[in-house]
Write a protein that holds these residues in place. Structure first.
Motif, mmCIF file in Angstrom:
data_model
loop_
_atom_site.group_PDB
_atom_site.id
_atom_site.type_symbol
_atom_site.label_atom_id
_atom_site.label_comp_id
_atom_site.label_asym_id
_atom_site.label_seq_id
_atom_site.Cartn_x
_atom_site.Cartn_y
_atom_site.Cartn_z
ATOM 1 N N TRP A 1 -8.128 5.437 0.862
ATOM 2 C CA TRP A 1 -8.343 4.855 -0.453
ATOM 3 C C TRP A 1 -9.697 4.175 -0.438
ATOM 4 C CZ3 TRP A 1 -8.751 -0.495 -1.364
ATOM 5 C CH2 TRP A 1 -8.501 -1.303 -0.258
ATOM 6 N N ILE B 1 2.144 -1.382 -1.552
ATOM 7 C CA ILE B 1 1.993 -2.641 -2.289
ATOM 8 C C ILE B 1 2.855 -2.590 -3.549
ATOM 9 C CG2 ILE B 1 -0.306 -3.204 -1.400
ATOM 10 C CD1 ILE B 1 -1.478 -2.106 -4.044
ATOM 11 N N LEU C 1 -9.986 1.854 -7.982
ATOM 12 C CA LEU C 1 -9.370 2.311 -6.746
ATOM 13 C C LEU C 1 -8.921 3.763 -6.913
ATOM 14 C CD1 LEU C 1 -6.866 0.422 -4.541
ATOM 15 C CD2 LEU C 1 -6.431 2.776 -5.147
ATOM 16 N N LEU D 1 -6.753 -6.226 -7.971
ATOM 17 C CA LEU D 1 -5.982 -6.579 -6.780
ATOM 18 C C LEU D 1 -6.643 -7.781 -6.106
ATOM 19 C CD1 LEU D 1 -5.222 -3.077 -5.210
ATOM 20 C CD2 LEU D 1 -3.726 -4.504 -6.612
ATOM 21 N N VAL E 1 -7.407 7.263 -4.599
ATOM 22 C CA VAL E 1 -6.741 7.659 -3.355
ATOM 23 C C VAL E 1 -7.104 9.097 -3.017
ATOM 24 C CG1 VAL E 1 -4.834 6.018 -3.599
ATOM 25 C CG2 VAL E 1 -4.614 8.309 -4.588
ATOM 26 N N LEU F 1 0.818 3.377 -1.212
ATOM 27 C CA LEU F 1 -0.089 2.335 -0.739
ATOM 28 C C LEU F 1 0.605 1.109 -0.152
ATOM 29 C CD1 LEU F 1 -2.667 2.468 -3.669
ATOM 30 C CD2 LEU F 1 -2.848 3.532 -1.408
ATOM 31 N N VAL G 1 -2.902 -3.057 1.435
ATOM 32 C CA VAL G 1 -2.929 -1.627 1.096
ATOM 33 C C VAL G 1 -2.918 -0.812 2.381
ATOM 34 C CG1 VAL G 1 -4.308 0.244 0.102
ATOM 35 C CG2 VAL G 1 -4.084 -1.922 -1.128
ATOM 36 N N THR G 2 -1.921 0.081 2.474
ATOM 37 C CA THR G 2 -1.768 0.940 3.649
ATOM 38 C C THR G 2 -1.411 2.344 3.166
ATOM 39 O OG1 THR G 2 -0.899 -0.958 4.878
ATOM 40 C CG2 THR G 2 -0.548 1.229 5.830
ATOM 41 N N VAL H 1 3.088 3.816 -6.425
ATOM 42 C CA VAL H 1 2.127 2.887 -5.812
ATOM 43 C C VAL H 1 2.716 2.312 -4.527
ATOM 44 C CG1 VAL H 1 1.013 0.623 -6.098
ATOM 45 C CG2 VAL H 1 0.873 2.340 -7.922
ATOM 46 N N GLU H 2 3.980 1.932 -4.583
ATOM 47 C CA GLU H 2 4.609 1.386 -3.380
ATOM 48 C C GLU H 2 4.709 2.444 -2.284
ATOM 49 O OE1 GLU H 2 8.519 -1.124 -1.905
ATOM 50 O OE2 GLU H 2 8.493 -0.327 -3.945
ATOM 51 N N GLU I 1 -3.446 -8.570 -1.637
ATOM 52 C CA GLU I 1 -2.997 -7.220 -2.003
ATOM 53 C C GLU I 1 -3.912 -6.163 -1.394
ATOM 54 O OE1 GLU I 1 -0.888 -8.087 -6.314
ATOM 55 O OE2 GLU I 1 -3.076 -8.056 -6.189
ATOM 56 N N ARG I 2 -5.223 -6.396 -1.460
ATOM 57 C CA ARG I 2 -6.164 -5.437 -0.863
ATOM 58 C C ARG I 2 -5.937 -5.314 0.642
ATOM 59 N NH1 ARG I 2 -9.820 -8.153 -4.151
ATOM 60 N NH2 ARG I 2 -10.866 -9.073 -2.366
#
Length: 158
Positions: free
Chosen positions: A115, A66, A29, A97, A31, A64, A105-106, A60-61, A101-102
């Motif tokens: 991403w 998550i 993954l 992930l 970004v 994305l 992802v935002t 990460v939080e 979780e996928r």
């Protein structure tokens, strides 16, 4: 202890931490930052008093949206940069992930616009050279256990 205590200057590196996440096909993954060209791994610089693992999880939080658990530290890279100074960079294994979780992802839309998963053979073309070396070394070391020490993304085996 202040700098005046030391008879000569000491390094004060900028410290950053990132995470490698994978899909079921083993792709990595990446970004897309809004503030520069190219792709990156999720992560960023540490704040004062923050550990590398805390910074990686926070970034990460933030980037994305998550909160997956972090796995082991894969590599630590001493990578001074002529224009940016000394750097110490950590890469953690985020594992695969899962579907939920996928789906969660935002990209934050502020620092990260997109991403995507990429095959290993694409990484050298998508990442800047020093990051590509670091990520490829982390991928090579993944599954071996322990942490590999790098200098400029190159394993230091002496």
């Amino acid at each position: 202890m202040s700098d005046s205590t030391f008879p000569e200057p000491v390094a004060r590196p900028r410290v950053a931490a990132g995470v490698l996440f994978f899909d079921e096909a083993g792709r990595v993954l990446l970004v897309k930052p809004t503030y520069k060209d190219g792709w990156e791994i999720p992560g960023g610089y540490l704040r004062p008093g923050e550990t590398p693992s805390e910074a990686a999880a926070r970034e990460v939080e933030e980037e994305l949206a998550i909160k997956p658990p972090l796995g082991p530290l894969l590599v630590a890279d001493w990578a001074p940069h002529a224009g940016e100074g000394d750097k110490l960079l950590f890469v953690f294994d985020g594992g695969r992930l899962d579907r939920a979780e996928r789906a969660a992802v935002t990209p934050d839309g502020v620092e990260i616009s997109a991403w995507a998963y990429h095959d290993r053979d694409q990484l050298e073309h998508l990442l800047i050279p020093r990051l590509a070396r670091r990520v490829l070394a982390a991928l090579d070391h993944r599954g071996e256990g322990g942490t590999r020490y790098l200098e400029h993304g190159i394993p230091w085996d002496r």
